[in-house]
Design an enzyme around this catalytic site. Structure first.
Site, mmCIF file in Angstrom:
data_model
loop_
_atom_site.group_PDB
_atom_site.id
_atom_site.type_symbol
_atom_site.label_atom_id
_atom_site.label_comp_id
_atom_site.label_asym_id
_atom_site.label_seq_id
_atom_site.Cartn_x
_atom_site.Cartn_y
_atom_site.Cartn_z
ATOM 1 N N GLU A 166 84.637 64.920 41.102
ATOM 2 C CA GLU A 166 83.460 64.164 41.558
ATOM 3 C C GLU A 166 83.062 63.063 40.578
ATOM 4 O O GLU A 166 82.613 61.988 40.991
ATOM 5 C CB GLU A 166 82.279 65.122 41.787
ATOM 6 C CG GLU A 166 82.493 66.118 42.924
ATOM 7 C CD GLU A 166 83.348 67.328 42.519
ATOM 8 O OE1 GLU A 166 83.650 67.481 41.310
ATOM 9 O OE2 GLU A 166 83.723 68.114 43.405
ATOM 10 N N PHE A 189 77.226 68.932 43.722
ATOM 11 C CA PHE A 189 78.217 68.272 42.873
ATOM 12 C C PHE A 189 77.920 66.775 42.767
ATOM 13 O O PHE A 189 78.116 66.166 41.713
ATOM 14 C CB PHE A 189 79.630 68.509 43.406
ATOM 15 C CG PHE A 189 79.932 69.961 43.619
ATOM 16 C CD1 PHE A 189 79.632 70.897 42.634
ATOM 17 C CD2 PHE A 189 80.485 70.419 44.808
ATOM 18 C CE1 PHE A 189 79.889 72.240 42.826
ATOM 19 C CE2 PHE A 189 80.735 71.770 45.009
ATOM 20 C CZ PHE A 189 80.439 72.684 44.021
ATOM 21 N N HIS A 223 76.328 76.484 44.963
ATOM 22 C CA HIS A 223 76.489 75.320 45.833
ATOM 23 C C HIS A 223 75.165 74.850 46.458
ATOM 24 O O HIS A 223 75.173 74.014 47.335
ATOM 25 C CB HIS A 223 77.451 75.642 46.978
ATOM 26 C CG HIS A 223 78.886 75.743 46.558
ATOM 27 N ND1 HIS A 223 79.312 76.577 45.567
ATOM 28 C CD2 HIS A 223 79.996 75.104 47.012
ATOM 29 C CE1 HIS A 223 80.628 76.461 45.424
ATOM 30 N NE2 HIS A 223 81.062 75.568 46.278
#
Lengths: 277, 316
Positions: B59, B84, B122
């Site tokens: 990323e 991310f 996440h």
């Protein structure tokens, strides 16, 4: 390289070194070590290789250079001033509030700077974006990138390395300024980066290793890299930190060093003597 | 594109809008970090293979490459999970994109509790807080298909960086296709006089609408505002409704620290001190569960909004 061309480039490198010492010495402190070590690379790029136009810094078709070790900015500024991108008087404004020449390269302040850098590793990804962008636009230009040896400890460098090989960025030509020193000591003691050729080679790059202060070797290595159509190229340049700034040459402490203007003038005089030999 | 109220996934609106923009402007490119399938942009890749750049699971590099592409005149939309996009690549987005004054449109998917079974690792609860501190950045969280489409077109046209939160799965259509939607201007979904509910994003705008109905059944008149742009905040609208109702409840599918509730309270405390309650995540990490479980677990429900509104009214 012909003797005459070599002499001219060496003379130019000496001029840029003197300008860089004067520039940092006028302020009294700066990243002299990592600036001096890249000057021969910058000299070959700006005075022999790169397709650029100081009158038109944003010319679409130009070759681009990302100096990812952004703290080498003062050396780049000396070159850009010498090339006429801005008045030489700007060099005495280095790091003064409101200046167009900040410690680390800033594309929005300095004519001729192709990308903003300073947080190590980030210039690598940006350079890949530039190289990919030029290819997408069918622009026939090279993207050059200079990274530091300490910088090579950043994970992002290797993300970008993998990307460049995967996307076959054959017009990407990078240099590692391997002066063997970083802030906390010798690179080998802080976090060794060898086998540096093996690392880049393993990431799919064309790799060469040269004396980074020999303008002939730099020039030849770039020519060889340009022959590579499919693979990005890395030229590992063995250099000396602070090269040509005798009070700091080969010293870890030269990364960022305080020295007054009188000391700068002495160092410049020493360099001039070297040139007359 | 098909009619916006026919979409069943927000990511499909994103993908079709991106395809529409790419057709109009060859500068539009898309990047992803191994989540093309998840983020729904496979059709974009099929139509524009040269303009979809998959960077793999990297990323930081994605944002840096996007910034480099921007310096060559492209308009990059870089998408990955919101956690991310904002945590992993924060310095790259901060410096290479924003400080360098590039035009990177960063799309963070699976906002807050919608990360469900991917759990705490996440679950972007702090993406809005992280993004709000970046100078001049525009920060967006669209609640419905019509506003997502219209905001995306304005995000594209905005001459700078944008962080946009985006739901992947499921969709909601609140507005008619002719609804006026302007970046930086909140939308009054329903007018009211006793309390103002200011919400952002699909989850909490839906809960705020439900809360308005529950309050209405008890004779309480609540205004509902869809504050799709968190930064710059529509201070004029916030001020108008704070003065009118003298009670404000913010509703966000995110950490209360630094997000929508913070933005509204920062403005009101200086310009129009007003009693507030902030419905959102109370300084906690995420965890696994269904969206329904997680909304209850973290207090992101219409019932919580209703009780916050009543508390404020009782204090009047």
């Amino acid at each position: 390289m012909e003797a005459q061309e070599r002499a001219a480039l060496e003379d130019k490198a000496r001029t840029i070194r003197k300008m860089t010492i004067d520039e940092i010495g006028y302020l009294g402190v700066g990243h002299i070590g990592g600036a001096m070590s890249v000057i021969d690379i910058l000299t070959v790029l700006y005075y022999k290789v790169m397709k650029i136009d100081a009158e038109n810094p944003s010319w679409e078709e130009r070759d681009k250079l990302v100096v990812s070790k952004g703290h080498a900015g003062p050396a780049v500024y000396a070159v850009l001033a010498d090339k006429g991108y801005f008045p030489q008087s700007w060099l005495h404004t280095l790091n003064i509030g409101g200046t167009n020449l900040p410690s680390h390269c800033d594309m929005n302040r300095t004519p001729g700077i192709d990308f903003t850098t300073g947080s190590l590793g980030q210039g690598t990804s940006a350079a890949m974006g530039i190289a990919l962008g030029d290819r997408m636009k069918d622009i026939d230009a090279y993207t050059y990138l200079i990274i530091g040896d300490g910088e090579s400890q950043e994970g992002q460098v290797w993300e970008a390395a993998m990307f460049a090989a995967h996307y076959r960025l054959g017009k990407m030509i990078a240099f590692t300024d391997f002066n063997k020193m970083q802030i906390d000591g010798e690179v080998a003691a802080v976090m060794g980066i060898e086998d540096i050729m093996g690392k880049w080679s393993g990431f799919g790059w064309h790799v060469q290793r040269i004396d980074g202060h020999d303008v002939g070797q730099i020039s030849d290595a770039i020519a060889a890299a340009q022959q590579e159509q499919e693979r990005p190229s890395m030229i590992i340049c063995d250099t000396i930190k602070g090269k040509g700034f005798f009070p700091g040459e080969g010293k870890v402490g030269s990364h960022s060093m305080a020295f007054d203007y009188a000391r700068a003038q002495e160092a410049i005089a020493q360099l001039e003597q070297e040139g007359s030999r | 594109m098909k009619a916006l109220n026919e979409y069943t996934d927000m990511r499909a609106v994103y993908a079709d809008t991106l395809i529409e923009l790419a057709g109009e402007d060859e500068r539009v490119v898309a990047l992803d970090a191994d989540l093309i399938a998840a983020n729904g942009t496979a059709e974009f890749r099929r139509l524009y293979p040269q303009r979809m750049i998959n960077v793999g699971v990297a990323e930081a590099n994605m944002v840096g490459v996007a910034a480099g592409l921007s310096s060559r005149g492209f308009i990059p939309f870089a998408s990955t999970f919101g956690c991310f996009a904002t945590r992993r690549a924060f310095d790259q987005f901060f410096l290479s994109a924003n400080y360098a004054r590039r035009q990177v449109k960063l799309i963070g998917t699976d906002p807050g509790v919608t990360a469900q079974f991917n759990g705490g690792t996440h679950m972007p609860f702090c993406d809005m807080s992280l993004m709000r501190v970046i100078p001049d950045l525009v920060v967006v969280d669209a609640a419905d298909t019509v506003s997502l489409y219209k905001l995306l077109r304005q995000v594209y046209a905005h001459p700078g960086c944008v962080y946009m939160r985006m739901h992947r799965k499921g969709a909601m259509t609140i507005y008619e296709e002719d609804q006026e939607v302007t970046l930086g201007k909140g939308i009054v979904i329903s007018d009211g006089s006793d309390v103002t509910l200011i919400a952002s994003g699909m989850v909490m705008v839906a809960e705020a609408i439900k809360a308005e109905q529950l309050l209405s059944a008890e004779g309480i008149s609540a205004a509902v505002i869809d504050m799709h742009t968190i930064k710059p905040l529509d201070e004029e609208l916030v001020g108008t409704y704070a003065k009118k109702t003298r009670a404000v409840v913010t509703c966000e599918n995110a950490q209360r620290i630094g997000g929508l509730g913070s933005a509204v309270s920062e403005y009101l405390s200086e310009s129009c001190p007003t009693r507030m309650r902030r419905v959102g995540v109370h300084d906690e990490f995420g965890e696994v569960g269904t969206q329904q479980y997680l909304q209850e677990r973290f207090g992101l429900t219409a019932e919580k909004i209703v009780s916050a509104a009543k508390e404020l009214i009782a204090l009047k």
